[in-house]
Each structure stands twice: as C-alpha cells, then as structure tokens.
Design a protein around this motif. Structure first.
Motif, short mmCIF file in Angstrom:
data_model
loop_
_atom_site.label_atom_id
_atom_site.label_comp_id
_atom_site.label_asym_id
_atom_site.label_seq_id
_atom_site.Cartn_x
_atom_site.Cartn_y
_atom_site.Cartn_z
N ARG A 97 36.23 41.78 34.46
CA ARG A 97 35.64 41.60 33.14
C ARG A 97 36.47 42.25 32.04
N ASP A 98 37.36 43.15 32.40
CA ASP A 98 38.17 43.81 31.38
C ASP A 98 39.04 42.84 30.59
N TRP A 99 39.46 41.74 31.23
CA TRP A 99 40.28 40.76 30.52
C TRP A 99 40.23 39.40 31.19
N GLN A 100 39.26 38.60 30.84
CA GLN A 100 39.20 37.18 31.13
C GLN A 100 39.25 36.82 32.62
N TRP A 101 38.92 37.76 33.49
CA TRP A 101 38.81 37.46 34.91
C TRP A 101 40.11 36.90 35.50
N SER A 102 41.25 37.27 34.93
CA SER A 102 42.51 36.66 35.34
C SER A 102 43.31 37.56 36.28
N ASN A 103 44.09 36.92 37.15
CA ASN A 103 45.00 37.65 38.01
C ASN A 103 46.23 38.09 37.23
N ILE A 137 35.62 45.90 48.17
CA ILE A 137 34.72 44.88 47.63
C ILE A 137 34.72 43.61 48.48
N GLY A 138 35.78 43.40 49.26
CA GLY A 138 35.82 42.23 50.14
C GLY A 138 36.65 41.08 49.60
N TRP A 139 37.17 41.20 48.37
CA TRP A 139 37.97 40.14 47.76
C TRP A 139 39.09 40.77 46.93
N VAL A 140 40.32 40.28 47.11
CA VAL A 140 41.45 40.77 46.32
C VAL A 140 42.21 39.58 45.73
N ALA A 141 43.04 39.85 44.73
CA ALA A 141 43.75 38.78 44.03
C ALA A 141 44.65 37.99 44.98
N ARG A 142 44.62 36.67 44.86
CA ARG A 142 45.39 35.81 45.76
C ARG A 142 46.83 35.62 45.28
N ASP A 143 47.09 35.86 43.97
CA ASP A 143 48.43 35.65 43.42
C ASP A 143 48.57 36.47 42.14
N VAL A 144 49.72 36.34 41.47
CA VAL A 144 49.99 37.10 40.26
C VAL A 144 49.92 36.23 39.01
N GLU A 145 49.34 35.05 39.13
CA GLU A 145 49.34 34.09 38.05
C GLU A 145 48.16 34.29 37.10
N ASP A 146 48.47 34.39 35.81
CA ASP A 146 47.42 34.53 34.80
C ASP A 146 46.49 33.32 34.78
N SER A 147 47.01 32.18 35.18
CA SER A 147 46.19 30.97 35.18
C SER A 147 45.14 30.98 36.29
N SER A 148 45.28 31.89 37.24
CA SER A 148 44.26 32.03 38.30
C SER A 148 43.16 32.93 37.76
N ARG A 149 42.10 32.32 37.29
CA ARG A 149 41.04 33.11 36.68
C ARG A 149 39.69 32.48 36.95
N SER A 150 38.67 33.30 36.91
CA SER A 150 37.31 32.83 37.15
C SER A 150 36.75 32.17 35.90
N LEU A 151 35.87 31.19 36.12
CA LEU A 151 35.30 30.42 35.03
C LEU A 151 33.77 30.50 35.05
N ASN A 152 33.19 30.40 33.87
CA ASN A 152 31.72 30.31 33.74
C ASN A 152 31.01 31.47 34.43
N VAL A 153 31.54 32.66 34.22
CA VAL A 153 30.94 33.85 34.83
C VAL A 153 29.75 34.31 33.98
N PRO A 154 28.62 34.60 34.59
CA PRO A 154 27.47 35.05 33.80
C PRO A 154 27.71 36.41 33.18
N ALA A 155 26.90 36.74 32.19
CA ALA A 155 27.06 38.00 31.46
C ALA A 155 26.91 39.22 32.37
N THR A 156 26.11 39.09 33.39
CA THR A 156 25.94 40.17 34.34
C THR A 156 25.40 39.60 35.63
#
Length: 555
Positions: A97-103, A137-156
C-alpha cells in the motif's frame, strides 16, 4: 524551508488512532524566542549503583555503512513493509500500500544474484548487529517489474470468509497474488541449493536462512550478531498488504505463523536470535485485528481468556518451547510511535514541540497520562518487562521501530536524546529508530553525542548510574559509568531558559578536569567541544543553554 504538520492517517480503526498514511498541511514557521531567564537544578549521581547498558539500543534502520561507522551503531535493522514481500532469490520487493501495490527491484545482473541485497547489508554491518526481517506472509514479489502490480484493492481488509488466508466479502486476492507474487514457504522439505532454483516458482525461507548462515563467519554467528524478526507488523497486514492478505489475523493465526517460521529458522541456525511478534503498536499489544471492529466486545480476546495479546503470546510460546525443549522466541519485538497530535511530524509549532518532549515520559512514567487517544499511562518499557517476567522470563525486549518526529529541529533532537537515555536507564535490550535521521541533522547529532562525539567512539558509558534530585526541573540528567569514570548527558528541555546545573558525583576521584561537548542553544548545526571545567570534592558546576544537549566526561 516550510514546516509541515504530518499526521499518520488513512485507515483509522475504531477511533483508536491506528494510522498509516501521511498528509501535510502548511504551518506558519515558528522560532522559539531567545533565552530570557535562568533556572537552577542539582543532581546527585551514584556511580556505584549501576546496571549495564546494552549497545544494541543504539540502532537505526537501513543506515549506510558510513552512518554505521560515524554513529558507532550497535544495530542496523533491515525491515519495513516492503521486506514482508522480499524475494531473496532475485532481490525483488513489492511496495504494497505504500506505493501502488507495485513490484520493484534492482535490474543490474550483479544485483540480481540470490541474496545480494541483504548480503551487502550484512557485510556492511560487521561491527553491528544485523536485525533482519524474515518474510512469513506466504507471498513474495515474483519479479522486479513496476508493471507487476495489484489492481482494484479494497481500502482495507476484514474478517476472512473462511480463514485469515482467504478472501473477504467482495474481494478475492487470487488474481492479484498471481499478478505480483509467488508462494513463500517456511520449509523446503528437501536438500538446500545455493544458488537456489529460481525456476520452481516458490521461495523457501529456511533455504534463505541457510544462505545467510553461510555468509556470516563462525566467530560472529553466535550471540547477537544477527537476529531474524518474524516479518513486520503482521497485525496490520490486512491494511498494509491487503492485496495478497486481506484477512485479519487472530490470536491463533499470529501465534501459529510465528512458530512455523521460527522453528524452521532454528532448525537451520540453532544459535540465531529470533524475534516476534513485531507488533505495530498499542492496540496490537492488547488485541488481535479480529477485535478491531469493536474493542469493547473484543470477541477474539474473550475467546482467549480475555487476556491481552502480548502476555498471551508470551506464555503460549513459552508453553510450546518447554515441550519442544528449546527456545523459539529470544526477543519480544514491538513498535511504538508517539500518538499525540503532530508529535510524529516535522512540526516546529511551540505546542507540538513541548508535547514531543513531554511525551517521552510514555516510555517509562506510570504517572504520565498519554496525551492522545490512548488516554492512560503507557509506561511502555516497565509494562513490557513486567509481562515478560510473568509470562516468559529471560526474553529480551526490543523496541524495534520508534521515532519521535521533528528530526530537523532541536525539539526532535531533545526527544531523541531523552529516548536514548531512557532506553539505557530502563534496561531496554534493543531498539531501532525508523529509519535514519538525515546526516548531521539535530536528531543525528543526538545519536552522535551518545556514541561517537569525538570521532574515536567516545560517548556515553556502558553502565547506567543512579541519578536523584530534590526538585523538578526542565533538565533531564542521564548518568553512566565508562570503565569506572563518569559520563553524563544533560538535556535542557526549556526553549527559553539557560540553567545552572550542580552535579554531586559519588564513587569517583573527587578532583580533576571534566571535558564537555555540547550542541543546542545558538549552535544547532554541530557538536562543539567546550573548555574543561573542574570537579572539586566530587562537585561539578556549569550553566547549559536553552534547548541543548551536553556530554560531560572525565579522563
């Protein structure tokens, strides 16, 4: 320069003050008036009544090698939200959440080598403890690409549909996990490889621990040269990492997750120190996230004997460890920020500056009612030490994320110095400021006067000495013994009054020269060595300027 009031806001939990983002509003610049009056105070110091001061309380986070050396740090923390999603095999992270859910990550071939980021951090910290966040947490970044980001994430996030690992009503994290992440597991369950297999679409944290262990020389691998913290603030993952972990963690979730990864780490490196639960702050000490909708009803806490979370966690780990006949928890890791309005900000408003300094009392003082939504005495260090004593004795206490704001102002320097003095006096075992104050800023100089005032690692002593006074004043006095010689820090909290200070020192030769270093008053840009004063009959007298920090030492 503009002054800004920075308030941690964005997601407020039941008016409890749990806040995560920063907004700014411009404040009018304010400057304390020149000293208009004087005051006086006397302190009695007994060097024979002393307790050891841990070098690990002098810690920062992500400090450069130059800063580690210049401040003679005892500890450097590799932590924060991004390291929850660190993929050690390719040195990739997710901003969450600190910056657009991006890798993100380093793209140069040399920087992509397995473990390269942390390896370099550790090599730069041979003289200090490396305090390392281990992803759980059980999940880590799959790559170093800024284009790899989560979409439509709820506020909380919220209560999981079926468990804390599942989605929440109206949101399934599966698609975003696939976009940004690969699975991360506590154990590999088969022989390790170094370098690891980067094509198996999975990360194994025990394999990473094995890699770290191989990096650290044997003579440094025992004790506290490196610590593994079991992730970062899992009690707010539903807010910080909503995209992949929207479900709120409960008491049992937090305990079981800690034990899974701590045991995996200890199986590979039995001597490594393990820290947990890395709780975000006040409500996390007393509740799980599942209580957040109604702290009064506190359903999860009531389901666990209506016991505050930290004591419950301590004795639950103790019971597990006694059966397993080994420790999985060596350090109780908590985070804490002052919650009074404007304090954790760059503000130089007079009222905020006074509250900033005054609120350091929340670290220890049972008579100080916190001037925030907490509204009661925090007495943080004594409270936690009492919980440890009752529920898992011999566990060390680490305040592994703290910051009192105002680091570019003298009020921030004074608050920082008081925190460091309190840590030593109250017997804290470890601490890490978040992250590192700007080089030669007032807060930076507060660390420097404690640890390396002259460039030769001279500073405060290794044993805290007893200080008494007969009257209240605006001067805080912290005393120590350094190889039997007194080292004393005086902090003048008053922005307008110089203060005549009389020190009566017991347990040291009665006469001799006392060396003095100081910053503050009219000089806030550097630490100056002043002329010596003379100690006669164990007594030292001097006058300190307003808003200043002074170190006194004898030969």
């Amino acid at each position: 320069m503009r002054d800004w009031d920075v308030t941690r806001i964005g997601v407020t939990v039941a008016a409890c003050g749990l806040v995560f983002y920063a907004i700014c509003r411009e404040l009018p610049p304010t400057t304390p008036p020149l000293a208009l009056h004087s005051a006086s105070v006397s302190f009695q110091i007994d060097l024979s009544d002393k307790d050891p001061i841990s070098p690990y309380i002098y810690g920062l986070a992500h400090a450069s090698p130059q800063v580690v050396k210049d401040l003679n740090l005892g500890l450097n923390r590799w932590g924060g939200n991004a390291n929850t999603r660190y993929n050690w095999e390719i040195n990739a992270w997710n901003h969450a959440r600190d910056w657009q859910w991006s890798n993100y990550g380093e793209k140069a071939p040399e920087a992509r080598k397995p473990g390269a980021s942390l390896d370099g951090f550790i090599r730069a910290n041979w003289t200090a403890c490396s305090y390392i966040t281990m992803p759980t947490i059980g999940w880590v970044a799959r790559d170093v690409e800024d284009s790899s980001r989560s979409l439509n994430v709820p506020a909380t996030g919220g209560i999981g549909v079926t468990s804390s690992e599942s989605g929440i009503a109206g949101y399934d994290p599966a698609a975003n996990r696939k976009r940004t992440s690969i699975p991360s597991f506590p154990r590999k369950g088969r022989p390790f490889a170094d370098p690891p297999d980067t094509s198996d679409n999975a990360i194994y944290q025990d394999e990473w621990v094995n890699h770290i262990k191989g990096l650290i020389p044997t003579k440094l691998s025992v004790g506290t040269h490196w610590v593994l913290a079991m992730d970062n603030e899992p009690d707010i993952w539903d807010v910080t990492h909503t995209d992949v972990h929207p479900g709120r963690m409960g008491y049992d979730d937090l305990l079981n997750r800690f034990l899974q990864y701590a045991e995996a780490a200890k199986d590979v490196a039995p001597s490594v120190q393990v820290a947990g639960p890395v709780s975000w702050g006040w409500t996390g000490y007393y509740h799980s996230p599942k209580d957040r909708d109604n702290f009064g009803a506190r359903p999860d806490r009531r389901a666990h004997g209506d016991e505050p979370f930290i004591p419950w966690f301590l004795h639950s780990v103790r019971d597990h460890d006694q059966k397993a006949r080994r420790r999985t928890l060596d350090i109780l890791d908590i985070h804490y920020y002052p919650q009074a309005g404007g304090v954790f900000s760059p503000s130089t408003d007079h009222t905020v500056c006074a509250a900033r300094i005054r609120s350091t009392r929340s670290l220890w003082d049972p008579t100080y009612k916190d001037e925030s939504w907490i509204g009661e005495p925090v007495m943080l260090i004594p409270r936690m030490k009492e919980w440890i004593k009752k529920n898992y004795p011999d566990t060390r206490l680490g305040l592994m994320e703290w910051n009192w704001g105002g680091e570019d102002s003298m009020s921030g320097a004074i608050a920082t110095a008081e925190c460091l003095g309190i840590f030593g006096r109250e017997g804290l075992d470890m601490a890490a400021y978040w992250t590192a104050p700007p080089v030669n800023s007032p807060a930076y100089l507060a660390f420097k006067i404690f640890r390396n005032v002259d460039g030769n690692n001279v500073g405060f002593g290794d044993y805290s000495a007893r200080v008494t006074t007969t009257a209240a004043s605006d001067v805080a006095c912290f005393a120590s013994s350094d190889h039997g010689k007194p080292a004393i820090i005086l902090v003048n909290e008053n922005p307008t009054a110089q203060t005549a200070v009389s020190l009566q020192i017991k347990g040291k030769a009665a006469n001799g020269s006392v060396h003095i270093w100081q910053f503050g008053g009219e000089n806030t840009k550097s630490i100056r060595k002043l002329g010596d004063v003379q100690m006669a009959g164990g007594q030292v007298k001097l006058t300190i300027p307003p808003y200043s920090i002074t170190l006194l030492r004898t030969d």
